[in-house]
Scaffold this active site. Structure first.
Site, PDB file in Angstrom:
ATOM      1  N   LYS A  41      13.482 -30.436 -71.717  1.00 40.47           N
ATOM      2  CA  LYS A  41      14.044 -29.978 -70.442  1.00 40.47           C
ATOM      3  C   LYS A  41      13.882 -28.466 -70.314  1.00 40.47           C
ATOM      4  O   LYS A  41      13.615 -27.775 -71.307  1.00 40.47           O
ATOM      5  CB  LYS A  41      15.512 -30.382 -70.350  1.00 40.47           C
ATOM      6  CG  LYS A  41      16.391 -29.733 -71.409  1.00 40.47           C
ATOM      7  CD  LYS A  41      17.741 -30.434 -71.534  1.00 40.47           C
ATOM      8  CE  LYS A  41      18.589 -29.757 -72.602  1.00 40.47           C
ATOM      9  NZ  LYS A  41      19.799 -30.537 -72.920  1.00 40.47           N
ATOM     10  N   TYR A 276      17.212   4.261 -63.755  1.00 42.24           N
ATOM     11  CA  TYR A 276      18.281   4.166 -62.761  1.00 42.24           C
ATOM     12  C   TYR A 276      19.642   4.480 -63.375  1.00 42.24           C
ATOM     13  O   TYR A 276      19.940   4.053 -64.489  1.00 42.24           O
ATOM     14  CB  TYR A 276      18.364   2.746 -62.207  1.00 42.24           C
ATOM     15  CG  TYR A 276      17.230   2.351 -61.304  1.00 42.24           C
ATOM     16  CD1 TYR A 276      16.890   3.087 -60.174  1.00 42.24           C
ATOM     17  CD2 TYR A 276      16.517   1.181 -61.568  1.00 42.24           C
ATOM     18  CE1 TYR A 276      15.863   2.673 -59.345  1.00 42.24           C
ATOM     19  CE2 TYR A 276      15.493   0.767 -60.736  1.00 42.24           C
ATOM     20  CZ  TYR A 276      15.163   1.523 -59.622  1.00 42.24           C
ATOM     21  OH  TYR A 276      14.157   1.114 -58.808  1.00 42.24           O
TER      22      TYR A 276
HETATM   23  C1  LIG Z   1      19.949 -30.588 -74.342  1.00 39.44           C
HETATM   24  C2  LIG Z   1      20.429 -31.846 -74.950  1.00 39.44           C
HETATM   25  C3  LIG Z   1      20.090 -32.156 -76.274  1.00 39.44           C
HETATM   26  C4  LIG Z   1      19.383 -31.198 -77.203  1.00 39.44           C
HETATM   27  O1  LIG Z   1      20.295 -30.275 -77.735  1.00 39.44           O
HETATM   28  P1  LIG Z   1      19.835 -29.190 -78.840  1.00 39.44           P
HETATM   29  O2  LIG Z   1      21.084 -28.536 -79.263  1.00 39.44           O
HETATM   30  O3  LIG Z   1      18.924 -28.248 -78.124  1.00 39.44           O
HETATM   31  O4  LIG Z   1      19.132 -29.949 -79.896  1.00 39.44           O
HETATM   32  C5  LIG Z   1      20.457 -33.403 -76.747  1.00 39.44           C
HETATM   33  N1  LIG Z   1      21.149 -34.270 -75.964  1.00 39.44           N
HETATM   34  C6  LIG Z   1      21.513 -33.985 -74.700  1.00 39.44           C
HETATM   35  C7  LIG Z   1      22.278 -34.984 -73.920  1.00 39.44           C
HETATM   36  C8  LIG Z   1      21.170 -32.767 -74.152  1.00 39.44           C
HETATM   37  O5  LIG Z   1      21.547 -32.468 -72.916  1.00 39.44           O
END
Ligand SMILES: *Cc1c(COP(=O)(O)O)cnc(C)c1O
Length: 384
Positions: A41, A276
């Site tokens: 993601k 700035y």
């Molecule tokens: C983002 C997510 C993960 C991965 O988590 P990490 O800490 O990056 O390994 C696993 N399960 C769900 C439901 C997530 O939203």
């Protein structure tokens, strides 16, 4: 490398060797029979969705947040299973069936609509039932479960391929009491599914931290996010892992480097203000290098007067405020610096390193946020 990096002002390099090393490490850890789902993601945590997917042959499947991410992977030619974790608008559920994606199910409204669509098309749709066990984000709670058990029993075209949950407090502490409670709740709920005759083939709970430090959570699938990219979820996760594995070496290699080039060099007299707000005043005749990167690229404004970049294997401090597209650094003590020299914003140069964890500390956030907010339009080059 597909692009001429000399033509780039700001870019990222993703190390194929490091990424594959990490996946191999996790495969060793979980064994051959547990499904390794790579969570990609948010543009693969800033690493580039398609670039990571192309290197992820060691992963069995993908997890994404949004339908659009799943569709992007399919259009790019990746045929492995993709689980959509986040909410999908009711109007778009048809596309889940069309794409043969797996989807997280946690609302009655989606369940009903999915059943209508599946029935009308006489096609199955694979859902992973998300169970509430203590995070209170998405998920079906213990009271709501009976409705879903009835529903799934009555609608065989909605196939409960998976059941899962997500931990609230695994990476923020070395104390796993709350995770234990969630695990117990999860097991009870899964027993209720089985008692109702629903036997999902996939059962999963573990994110990176749980995969690393809590083997009991592996079941037959893990959802591996940040640590596939070579970062520990947190200091606590690192400590817990090392306490359990005192003889193992640190086994993760960060895959991402973020780079730019010196676009201008100038000598400014002692007593001059930089940037700035006149927040920095030179105390000596100072050589300033201007870098074509700023907060619009994700180089956080809170790094102003705090961060260092790497030039010629040395650390150069940021002077003054980070601008939208420009940053000034002090190279007085690095006399060899020349126009066009490569600058590392995040990553390694020589024996110096700037970590995402360090930048996160400067900005009062976590490395997840630093990585995912590196502007998605910047080129991501895969290097060996
Ligand atoms: C983002 C997510 C993960 C991965 O988590 P990490 O800490 O990056 O390994 C696993 N399960 C769900 C439901 C997530 O939203």
């Amino acid at each position: 490398m597909t692009m001429n990096q000399h033509a780039l002002n700001v870019w990222l390099e993703i190390s194929k060797q490091a990424y594959i090393h990490n996946l191999n490490f996790f495969r060793q850890l979980i064994g051959p029979d547990v499904e390794l789902a790579a969570v990609v993601k948010s543009n693969a945590y800033g690493h580039g969705l398609e670039q990571i997917a192309a290197m992820a042959s060691g992963a069995d499947s993908f997890c994404v947040h949004a339908l659009t991410e799943a569709q992007q992977l399919r259009q790019a030619g990746f045929s492995r299973d993709i689980l959509i974790l986040g909410p999908i608008p009711i109007e778009d559920l048809e596309q889940v069936i069309a794409g043969d994606f797996r989807m997280a199910l946690f609302t009655r409204e989606s369940a009903i609509r999915l059943a209508e669509l599946a029935h009308a098309q006489q096609r199955t749709v694979r859902i992973h039932l998300k169970l509430e066990t203590g995070t209170h984000r998405q998920g079906v709670d213990a009271d709501g479960l009976d409705w879903f058990l009835d529903f799934l029993t009555q609608h065989p075209l909605v196939v409960a391929e998976g059941v899962y949950t997500h931990f609230a407090n695994i990476e923020d502490t070395t104390d796993h009491d709350y995770a234990e409670v969630q695990l117990t709740n999860f097991k009870h709920a899964v027993e209720r599914l089985r008692a109702a005759g629903i036997n999902p083939s996939k059962c999963h709970a573990a994110c990176s931290a749980a995969t690393l430090v809590f083997p009991e959570t592996h079941f037959n699938m893990v959802r591996l996010g940040i640590s596939q990219y070579g970062l520990w979820s947190s200091k606590e996760t690192y400590l817990s892992y090392r306490l359990e594995h005192p003889d193992a070496s640190a086994n993760l290699q960060p895959a991402l480097s973020w780079k730019t080039r010196v676009s201008q060099l100038k000598q400014v007299p002692a007593g001059s203000y930089v940037g700035y707000g006149c927040t920095y005043q030179t105390t000596r005749s100072t050589r300033i290098a201007v870098l074509p990167v700023g907060y619009a690229d994700g180089y956080d404004r809170r790094f102003s007067n705090q961060a260092h970049v790497l030039i010629g294997g040395n650390r150069a401090p940021v002077r003054g405020r980070i601008c939208m597209n420009l940053t000034m650094v002090d190279v007085t003590d690095i006399p060899t610096v020349a126009l066009g020299d490569e600058v590392v914003l995040l990553g390694r140069q020589g024996d110096q390193t700037v970590t995402a964890e360090h930048l996160a500390n400067l900005a009062g956030t976590i490395h997840y946020e630093i990585l995912t907010r590196i502007n998605w339009d910047l080129p991501r080059l895969v290097v060996d």
